[in-house]
Write an enzyme that holds these catalytic residues in place. Structure first.
Site, PDB file in Angstrom:
ATOM      1  N   ARG A  51       0.845  -1.308   0.104  1.00 51.77           N
ATOM      2  CA  ARG A  51       0.493   0.001   0.208  1.00 51.77           C
ATOM      3  C   ARG A  51       1.094   1.241   0.150  1.00 51.77           C
ATOM      4  NH1 ARG A  51       2.464   1.943   3.935  1.00 51.77           N
ATOM      5  NH2 ARG A  51       0.897   3.300   3.255  1.00 51.77           N
ATOM      6  N   ALA A  53       0.600   5.605  -1.784  1.00 52.42           N
ATOM      7  CA  ALA A  53       0.764   5.252  -3.806  1.00 52.42           C
ATOM      8  C   ALA A  53       1.569   4.899  -4.347  1.00 52.42           C
ATOM      9  CB  ALA A  53      -0.063   6.950  -3.911  1.00 52.42           C
ATOM     10  N   GLN A 200      -1.982   2.248  10.149  1.00 50.06           N
ATOM     11  CA  GLN A 200      -0.733   2.454   9.673  1.00 50.06           C
ATOM     12  C   GLN A 200       0.617   3.312  10.327  1.00 50.06           C
ATOM     13  OE1 GLN A 200      -3.329   2.958   7.999  1.00 50.06           O
ATOM     14  NE2 GLN A 200      -3.643   2.874   5.309  1.00 50.06           N
ATOM     15  N   ASP A 241      -2.320  10.766  -2.081  1.00 51.35           N
ATOM     16  CA  ASP A 241      -2.221   9.924  -3.161  1.00 51.35           C
ATOM     17  C   ASP A 241      -2.672   9.934  -4.678  1.00 51.35           C
ATOM     18  OD1 ASP A 241      -2.696   8.471  -0.618  1.00 51.35           O
ATOM     19  OD2 ASP A 241      -2.733   6.978  -2.213  1.00 51.35           O
ATOM     20  N   ASN A 251      -5.427  12.556   0.292  1.00 53.71           N
ATOM     21  CA  ASN A 251      -4.502  11.180   1.337  1.00 53.71           C
ATOM     22  C   ASN A 251      -4.910  10.763   2.550  1.00 53.71           C
ATOM     23  OD1 ASN A 251      -1.165  10.584   1.504  1.00 53.71           O
ATOM     24  ND2 ASN A 251      -2.132  11.929   3.654  1.00 53.71           N
ATOM     25  N   LYS A 252      -4.730   9.941   3.316  1.00 54.32           N
ATOM     26  CA  LYS A 252      -5.357   9.129   4.089  1.00 54.32           C
ATOM     27  C   LYS A 252      -6.124   9.913   4.869  1.00 54.32           C
ATOM     28  CE  LYS A 252      -4.955   5.385   4.055  1.00 54.32           C
ATOM     29  NZ  LYS A 252      -5.909   4.793   3.921  1.00 54.32           N
TER      30      LYS A 252
HETATM   31  O1  MRU Z   1      -4.383   2.802   2.041  1.00 60.62           O
HETATM   32  P1  MRU Z   1      -2.961   3.667   2.007  1.00 60.62           P
HETATM   33  O2  MRU Z   1      -2.227   2.522   3.473  1.00 60.62           O
HETATM   34  O3  MRU Z   1      -2.527   2.611   1.060  1.00 60.62           O
HETATM   35  O4  MRU Z   1      -2.926   4.972   1.955  1.00 60.62           O
HETATM   36  C1  MRU Z   1      -1.257   5.107   2.297  1.00 60.62           C
HETATM   37  C2  MRU Z   1      -1.468   6.806   2.190  1.00 60.62           C
HETATM   38  O5  MRU Z   1      -2.359   7.561   2.332  1.00 60.62           O
HETATM   39  C3  MRU Z   1       0.275   7.339   2.273  1.00 60.62           C
HETATM   40  O6  MRU Z   1      -0.046   8.635   3.139  1.00 60.62           O
HETATM   41  C4  MRU Z   1       0.278   8.357   0.516  1.00 60.62           C
HETATM   42  O7  MRU Z   1      -0.304   6.887  -0.368  1.00 60.62           O
HETATM   43  C5  MRU Z   1       1.411   8.488   0.359  1.00 60.62           C
HETATM   44  S1  MRU Z   1       2.356   6.740   0.488  1.00 60.62           S
HETATM   45  C6  MRU Z   1       3.865   7.646   0.014  1.00 60.62           C
END
Ligand code: MRU
Length: 349
Positions: A51, A53, A200, A241, A251-252
């Protein structure tokens, strides 16, 4: 010294397979898994074994290259169909991270261009996907250096989710900024949001910080504004993302709330991402598709049901922070301060 585990690439090509760190097993176990089919790669992305991006993008690229390798002896028409099917499947896995689509398009274009000679096309696709591995790490190191310059000599930094080595091929974006600052001799301490519902922050960022020996403290998401109020946070750095042309950033889930709190307390809020996360085809964040995840992620943390059976659940995996709340966008090409249509166009030029 960094433990060997953080020097292992999150995703790699090994022995004709796609090799991943299985992030659903961390922090309890550090396990590498080898995926032998594009279907297995798609499943690993969907179930978040991989996981983040940039990591999702490179994994999909390798998954598509894997499909091509396995179809290299087919007739051109069948080869073309096989890679199109694999690309379509990989596209269905996670809708918000634009790096997924960017990476698939880049590899598929080569396959389509050279499809008259499947073996050559497959070799080109694999070469390009492998090039992405090195590009990703180089981009993170470059954006890390740009971002490190923005942080004070001594700072408490808050981060949300995991935008570290585990969310990329290596080094990380938001945590790449932290790493680069520490490498430059700055004294940083990181507050780690646990990041409900998938945790995470607690499971991945906390683990990475311990592996790297970077001082860090885990907090629950609802503590962050109070720490800001107490003057305990000097800067926020998060990943992204998908970033619209005007700088609005998905983003998350929870990132938006952190940005609002940071603004209320006059704390700089930085987004760190490679330019491959910018989706210039979208004018604003209102157009970014937001992934909805299964209700069990909310009701059953750690797979234990804690909510009453039958309660309705809303589980958007991402939110969108308006560009106006973002102090600067840190990329490998430099920093957009503040992020808006003009500064982002200049970055992409
Ligand atoms: O659902 P996830 O764990 O894939 O979400 C990840 C995020 O939101 C990160 O902050 C984003 O992908 C940037 S990773 C360098």
């Amino acid at each position: 010294m960094p433990d060997k585990t953080t020097r292992t690439r999150t995703v790699d090509w090994a022995d004709g397979k796609v090799r991943l760190i299985d992030q659903t097993r961390l922090p309890a176990e550090f396990v590498l898994i080898d995926l032998e089919t594009p279907e297995a790669v798609a499943d690993a992305i969907r179930t978040m074994k991989v996981r983040g991006a940039p990591a999702i993008g490179v994994t999909a690229a390798l998954g598509l290259a894997l499909a091509a390798e396995q179809a290299r002896d087919l007739e051109p028409a069948a080869f073309r169909e096989r890679i199109a099917t694999a690309a379509a499947l990989l596209r269905t896995t996670r809708p918000t991270a634009v790096n997924l689509f960017w990476a698939i398009d880049r590899i598929l274009a080569l396959g389509q261009r050279d499809a008259a000679e499947p073996a050559r096309a497959a070799a080109e696709m694999l070469r390009e996907a492998q090039a992405m591995l090195d590009e990703d790490e180089a981009a993170n190191r470059a954006l890390g250096r740009h971002g490190a310059a923005l942080l004070p000599e001594s700072a408490n930094v808050l981060t949300h989710c995991n935008a570290g080595a585990l969310a990329t091929v290596a080094y990380g974006t938001a945590l790449g900024v932290v790493r680069a600052a520490v490498e430059a001799g700055k004294r940083l301490h990181v507050y780690v949001d646990e990041t409900r519902p998938r945790l995470q922050g607690m499971q991945l960022t906390a683990w990475e910080m311990l592996q790297e020996g970077i001082p860090a403290t885990l907090i629950t998401d609802n503590m962050a504004p109070w720490l800001m109020r107490q003057g305990r946070i000097d800067a926020v750095v998060v990943g992204a993302d998908r970033i619209a042309a005007n700088g609005d950033t998905a983003n998350k889930i929870g990132t938006y709330g952190v940005a609002v709190a940071a603004r209320a307390h006059g704390i700089p809020f930085y987004v760190a991402a490679p330019v491959s996360t910018i989706d210039a085809s979208l004018a604003t964040g209102a157009e970014i598709p937001i992934e909805q995840r299964p209700p069990e992620e909310v009701t059953s943390p750690g797979a234990t049901l804690l909510a009453p059976r039958g309660i309705a659940v809303y589980n958007p995996a991402f939110d969108v922070t308006p560009a106006g709340l973002i102090t600067a966008l840190i990329t490998e090409r430099g920093v957009a301060t503040p992020p808006n249509s003009e500064t982002i166009t200049a970055l992409l030029a």
